[in-house]
Design a protein around this motif. Structure first.
Motif, PDB file in Angstrom:
ATOM      1  N   HIS A 260       0.927  -1.293   0.117  1.00 12.16           N
ATOM      2  CA  HIS A 260      -0.065   0.177  -0.068  1.00 12.16           C
ATOM      3  C   HIS A 260       0.680   1.245  -0.034  1.00 12.16           C
ATOM      4  N   ASP A 261       2.051   1.267   0.778  1.00  8.76           N
ATOM      5  CA  ASP A 261       2.704   2.520   0.802  1.00  8.76           C
ATOM      6  C   ASP A 261       3.493   2.650  -0.514  1.00  8.76           C
ATOM      7  N   ARG A 262       3.912   1.649  -1.074  1.00  7.94           N
ATOM      8  CA  ARG A 262       4.896   1.586  -2.124  1.00  7.94           C
ATOM      9  C   ARG A 262       3.928   2.091  -3.467  1.00  7.94           C
ATOM     10  N   ALA A 263       2.502   1.695  -3.334  1.00  3.79           N
ATOM     11  CA  ALA A 263       1.658   2.327  -4.453  1.00  3.79           C
ATOM     12  C   ALA A 263       1.295   3.654  -4.297  1.00  3.79           C
ATOM     13  N   ARG A 264       0.968   4.068  -2.953  1.00  4.04           N
ATOM     14  CA  ARG A 264       0.701   5.287  -2.677  1.00  4.04           C
ATOM     15  C   ARG A 264       1.836   6.265  -2.883  1.00  4.04           C
ATOM     16  N   ALA A 265       3.233   5.988  -2.679  1.00  2.93           N
ATOM     17  CA  ALA A 265       4.182   6.645  -2.997  1.00  2.93           C
ATOM     18  C   ALA A 265       4.262   6.901  -4.469  1.00  2.93           C
ATOM     19  N   TYR A 266       3.990   5.901  -5.266  1.00  4.73           N
ATOM     20  CA  TYR A 266       4.002   6.055  -6.690  1.00  4.73           C
ATOM     21  C   TYR A 266       3.048   6.852  -7.192  1.00  4.73           C
ATOM     22  N   TYR A 267       1.783   7.015  -6.843  1.00  2.00           N
ATOM     23  CA  TYR A 267       0.525   8.088  -7.085  1.00  2.00           C
ATOM     24  C   TYR A 267       0.908   9.149  -6.896  1.00  2.00           C
ATOM     25  N   VAL A 268       1.337   9.598  -5.480  1.00  2.00           N
ATOM     26  CA  VAL A 268       1.487  10.814  -5.059  1.00  2.00           C
ATOM     27  C   VAL A 268       2.649  11.410  -6.057  1.00  2.00           C
ATOM     28  N   ARG A 269       3.455  10.719  -6.423  1.00  2.00           N
ATOM     29  CA  ARG A 269       4.686  11.391  -7.087  1.00  2.00           C
ATOM     30  C   ARG A 269       4.179  11.734  -8.580  1.00  2.00           C
ATOM     31  N   ARG A 270       3.356  10.656  -9.060  1.00  2.00           N
ATOM     32  CA  ARG A 270       3.033  10.752 -10.565  1.00  2.00           C
ATOM     33  C   ARG A 270       1.690  11.777 -10.627  1.00  2.00           C
ATOM     34  N   LEU A 271       1.068  11.884  -9.570  1.00  2.00           N
ATOM     35  CA  LEU A 271      -0.098  12.868  -9.818  1.00  2.00           C
ATOM     36  C   LEU A 271       0.259  14.314 -10.245  1.00  2.00           C
ATOM     37  N   PRO A 272       0.999  14.941  -9.681  1.00  2.00           N
ATOM     38  CA  PRO A 272       1.480  16.501 -10.051  1.00  2.00           C
ATOM     39  C   PRO A 272       2.274  16.407 -11.360  1.00  2.00           C
ATOM     40  N   GLN A 273       2.555  15.261 -12.112  1.00  2.00           N
ATOM     41  CA  GLN A 273       3.156  15.284 -13.392  1.00  2.00           C
ATOM     42  C   GLN A 273       2.275  14.989 -14.555  1.00  2.00           C
ATOM     43  N   THR A 274       0.776  14.879 -14.130  1.00  2.00           N
ATOM     44  CA  THR A 274      -0.078  14.404 -15.200  1.00  2.00           C
ATOM     45  C   THR A 274      -1.240  15.580 -15.226  1.00  2.00           C
ATOM     46  N   HIS A 275      -1.984  15.341 -16.162  1.00  3.35           N
ATOM     47  CA  HIS A 275      -2.880  16.375 -16.348  1.00  3.35           C
ATOM     48  C   HIS A 275      -4.383  15.549 -17.169  1.00  3.35           C
ATOM     49  N   GLY A 276      -5.570  16.358 -16.831  1.00 11.71           N
ATOM     50  CA  GLY A 276      -6.817  15.785 -17.578  1.00 11.71           C
ATOM     51  C   GLY A 276      -7.053  14.508 -17.435  1.00 11.71           C
ATOM     52  N   GLY A 277      -7.154  13.644 -18.401  1.00  5.84           N
ATOM     53  CA  GLY A 277      -7.938  12.325 -18.375  1.00  5.84           C
ATOM     54  C   GLY A 277      -6.883  11.315 -17.695  1.00  5.84           C
ATOM     55  N   GLU A 278      -5.675  11.465 -17.806  1.00  8.04           N
ATOM     56  CA  GLU A 278      -4.440  10.609 -17.377  1.00  8.04           C
ATOM     57  C   GLU A 278      -4.601  10.894 -15.938  1.00  8.04           C
ATOM     58  N   GLN A 279      -4.431  11.952 -15.500  1.00  7.26           N
ATOM     59  CA  GLN A 279      -4.554  12.410 -13.856  1.00  7.26           C
ATOM     60  C   GLN A 279      -5.845  11.904 -13.284  1.00  7.26           C
ATOM     61  N   GLN A 280      -6.993  11.938 -13.909  1.00  3.93           N
ATOM     62  CA  GLN A 280      -8.401  11.201 -13.362  1.00  3.93           C
ATOM     63  C   GLN A 280      -8.029   9.787 -13.350  1.00  3.93           C
ATOM     64  N   ARG A 281      -7.413   9.131 -14.155  1.00  9.48           N
ATOM     65  CA  ARG A 281      -7.277   7.617 -13.978  1.00  9.48           C
ATOM     66  C   ARG A 281      -6.432   7.341 -12.814  1.00  9.48           C
ATOM     67  N   LEU A 282      -5.361   8.111 -12.712  1.00 11.21           N
ATOM     68  CA  LEU A 282      -4.314   7.938 -11.568  1.00 11.21           C
ATOM     69  C   LEU A 282      -5.137   8.325 -10.321  1.00 11.21           C
ATOM     70  N   LEU A 283      -5.971   9.131 -10.473  1.00 11.50           N
ATOM     71  CA  LEU A 283      -6.636   9.519  -9.122  1.00 11.50           C
ATOM     72  C   LEU A 283      -7.732   8.293  -8.549  1.00 11.50           C
ATOM     73  N   PHE A 284      -8.256   7.859  -9.523  1.00 14.82           N
ATOM     74  CA  PHE A 284      -9.121   6.617  -9.323  1.00 14.82           C
ATOM     75  C   PHE A 284      -8.606   5.241  -9.113  1.00 14.82           C
ATOM     76  N   ASP A 285      -7.081   5.061  -9.654  1.00 14.16           N
ATOM     77  CA  ASP A 285      -6.285   4.090  -8.987  1.00 14.16           C
ATOM     78  C   ASP A 285      -5.770   4.397  -7.518  1.00 14.16           C
ATOM     79  N   TYR A 286      -5.765   5.648  -7.287  1.00 10.26           N
ATOM     80  CA  TYR A 286      -5.104   5.863  -5.819  1.00 10.26           C
ATOM     81  C   TYR A 286      -6.421   5.769  -4.906  1.00 10.26           C
ATOM     82  N   VAL A 287      -7.382   6.320  -5.141  1.00 10.47           N
ATOM     83  CA  VAL A 287      -8.553   6.109  -4.563  1.00 10.47           C
ATOM     84  C   VAL A 287      -9.005   4.653  -4.068  1.00 10.47           C
ATOM     85  N   PHE A 288      -8.895   3.798  -5.219  1.00 10.28           N
ATOM     86  CA  PHE A 288      -8.914   2.299  -5.184  1.00 10.28           C
ATOM     87  C   PHE A 288      -8.117   1.573  -4.037  1.00 10.28           C
ATOM     88  N   LEU A 289      -6.878   2.308  -3.636  1.00  9.84           N
ATOM     89  CA  LEU A 289      -6.329   1.746  -2.566  1.00  9.84           C
ATOM     90  C   LEU A 289      -7.253   1.437  -1.386  1.00  9.84           C
TER      91      LEU A 289
END
Length: 387
Positions: A1-30
Motif C-alpha cells: 500500500h505504501d509503495r503504491a501510494r508513493a508512486y501515485y503521489v509522485r505521479r499525480l502532479p506530473q499528469t493532467h486531464g484524463g490521465e490524472q483522473q485515471r491515476l486518481l481513481f487508481d489511488y482512491v481504489f487503494l
C-alpha cells in the motif's frame, strides 16, 4: 500500500486531464477495503460518465434537475450561478452524451459582493471565512455549491463517485487553494465519510433554501495541505474508528499542521531566516519550517532538521534570478555577502562591495523584499514551478 501510494503521489502532479483522473481513481481504489470508505464509492461503475464543461443546451436540463431534487428556489439560484460562473460547471455524461449529473465549483473570491449575498449558501460561507479563516492575498476559496446525479441525487452512484473524484482533483491541482466548502442534503448519511477524509463540520456555513436545510463541511488547505492530507488518509487506511464530529479539523495532529502565516508575518519570518541563514541551529526556530511551501518541498514526514536545508535552498532559489539581472545584481551581492556567505559584519560586507553602508543596507532590503515576495507567491501556489 505504501509503495503504491508513493508512486501515485509522485505521479499525480506530473499528469493532467484524463490521465490524472485515471491515476486518481487508481489511488482512491487503494482505500477500497476500508469499511468506513467502501460503502460511499461506486467501485464497479465509476468512470462510465466522463466530465465535460457545460454547453448552451445543458442549462435548462441542469436547472430542471435541480428543481426536481431541491425545488424551484434552488433552481433559481442555480441559474444565477450558471450565468455568472459557467466555467465552474462540470457535466457528467452517459454514452449518448446526455447529462447524468453535474458539479458546480464556485470560486468565492471571484464572485462580487452582491452575487454572493444573493445566495444563502455563499453568503454564509463568505461571512464564516471573514470571521474564522480570512483569505490572504492571492488565495482562493471554493464552494461545491451543487452536486447531484440525475436519478440518484446525492446518494451513492457512479455519477456521485465521479463528482468526488473531480473534487479531489480540484484539491490537488488548484494553485492558492485556501479553503473548500462542501454542502450536504443528508448529513446523517455522509458525515462518517466526510469526517474520515478529513473534512470537518462548519455549522456557521450551513444554509437553508426553500425550507430545506443543508449541512456544510470544510477543509483548510493552508493548515493541512494536499500532500499532508494524503498522508493523513494513508494513516487511517487500517483505522476503522469513526473520528469525532465537531467544528475542529479531525485530521493531522496540531503539531503537524502547516503554519498559516499572514503576509506581514511571512515577510518578517523570511527576513529573520535570511539573518540566520548561515546558522542552521537558529533556523530550526523559524516558523517557515512548518509552512505549506517547505512541507511540499521536504515531504510531510521530514524531520525538523531535514527541513532546514530545504528552507535554505528555497531562500537561495528565490534570490537566484537577481544574479542574472544587470539592474538587480547589486541586490544579489548584498544578499550573498550579508546572508548567504556573510562577512563578519554588515560594515565589512559594504567594504567588500565598495559601497557606502547606507547603500548596502538599501540594496539588502531590496533583496530581502524580493525573496519574501517570491516565497510568498510560492507559498500560495502561484508562480512556483511545482504548482
Amino acid at each position: 500500500h505504501d509503495r503504491a501510494r508513493a508512486y501515485y503521489v509522485r505521479r499525480l502532479p506530473q499528469t493532467h486531464g484524463g490521465e490524472q483522473q485515471r491515476l486518481l481513481f487508481d489511488y482512491v481504489f487503494l482505500h477500497r477495503d476500508n469499511p468506513l470508505f467502501k460503502p460511499f464509492i461506486d467501485w464497479q461503475e465509476t468512470g462510465t460518465s466522463l466530465p465535460t464543461p457545460a454547453g448552451e443546451a445543458d442549462w435548462p436540463v441542469l436547472a430542471e434537475m435541480v428543481e426536481r431534487h431541491e425545488g424551484a428556489e434552488s433552481a433559481r439560484l442555480a441559474r444565477h450561478w450558471f450565468a455568472r460562473q459557467p466555467q465552474g460547471v462540470m457535466v457528467f455524461r452517459g454514452t449518448h452524451h446526455e447529462p447524468l449529473g453535474f458539479l458546480l465549483v464556485l470560486r468565492l473570491e471571484e464572485a462580487g459582493e452582491e452575487e454572493r449575498a444573493a445566495d444563502p449558501a455563499t453568503r454564509a460561507a463568505w461571512e464564516w471565512l471573514a470571521r474564522h479563516a480570512p483569505l490572504r492575498r492571492g488565495e482562493r476559496a471554493t464552494h461545491f455549491r451543487f452536486w447531484m446525479a440525475r436519478d440518484a441525487y446525492q446518494a451513492v452512484s457512479a455519477t456521485q463517485s465521479m463528482a468526488f473524484l473531480k473534487v479531489t482533483q480540484h484539491y490537488l491541482t488548484t494553485p492558492g487553494l485556501a479553503f473548500t466548502f462542501f454542502p450536504l442534503a443528508d448529513e446523517a448519511f455522509w458525515s462518517p465519510f466526510f469526517l474520515h477524509v478529513d473534512l470537518f463540520r462548519v455549522p456557521g456555513a450551513d444554509f437553508a433554501v426553500g425550507g430545506r436545510r443543508y449541512a456544510v463541511f470544510g477543509h483548510d488547505w493552508r493548515a493541512v495541505p494536499p500532500m499532508l492530507w494524503l498522508d493523513v488518509l494513508a494513516r487511517r487506511e487500517l483505522d476503522t474508528t469513526p473520528p469525532e464530529g465537531g467544528a475542529a479539523p479531525a485530521g493531522a495532529p496540531a503539531g503537524e499542521r502547516a503554519a498559516v502565516l499572514g503576509e506581514a508575518e511571512f515577510a518578517a519570518a523570511v527576513q529573520e531566516a535570511l539573518k540566520c541563514f548561515a546558522r542552521p541551529r537558529e533556523l530550526r526556530r523559524s516558523p517557515l519550517l512548518r509552512t505549506r511551501l517547505v512541507l511540499r518541498e521536504a515531504g510531510v514526514e521530514a524531520a525538523e532538521a531535514e527541513r532546514v536545508p530545504v528552507l535554505q535552498a528555497l531562500l537561495r532559489r528565490a534570490a537566484e534570478p537577481l544574479r542574472a539581472s544587470p539592474r538587480q545584481r547589486r541586490w544579489w551581492d548584498a544578499l550573498h555577502h550579508g546572508c548567504f556567505e556573510p562577512a563578519a559584519s554588515q560594515e565589512r560586507a559594504a567594504q567588500r562591495l565598495y559601497v557606502s553602508f547606507s547603500t548596502f543596507r538599501r540594496h539588502l532590503k531590496a533583496g530581502v523584499d524580493h525573496v519574501a515576495e517570491t516565497l510568498w507567491q510560492w507559498e500560495l501556489g502561484a508562480g512556483d514551478e511545482k504548482s
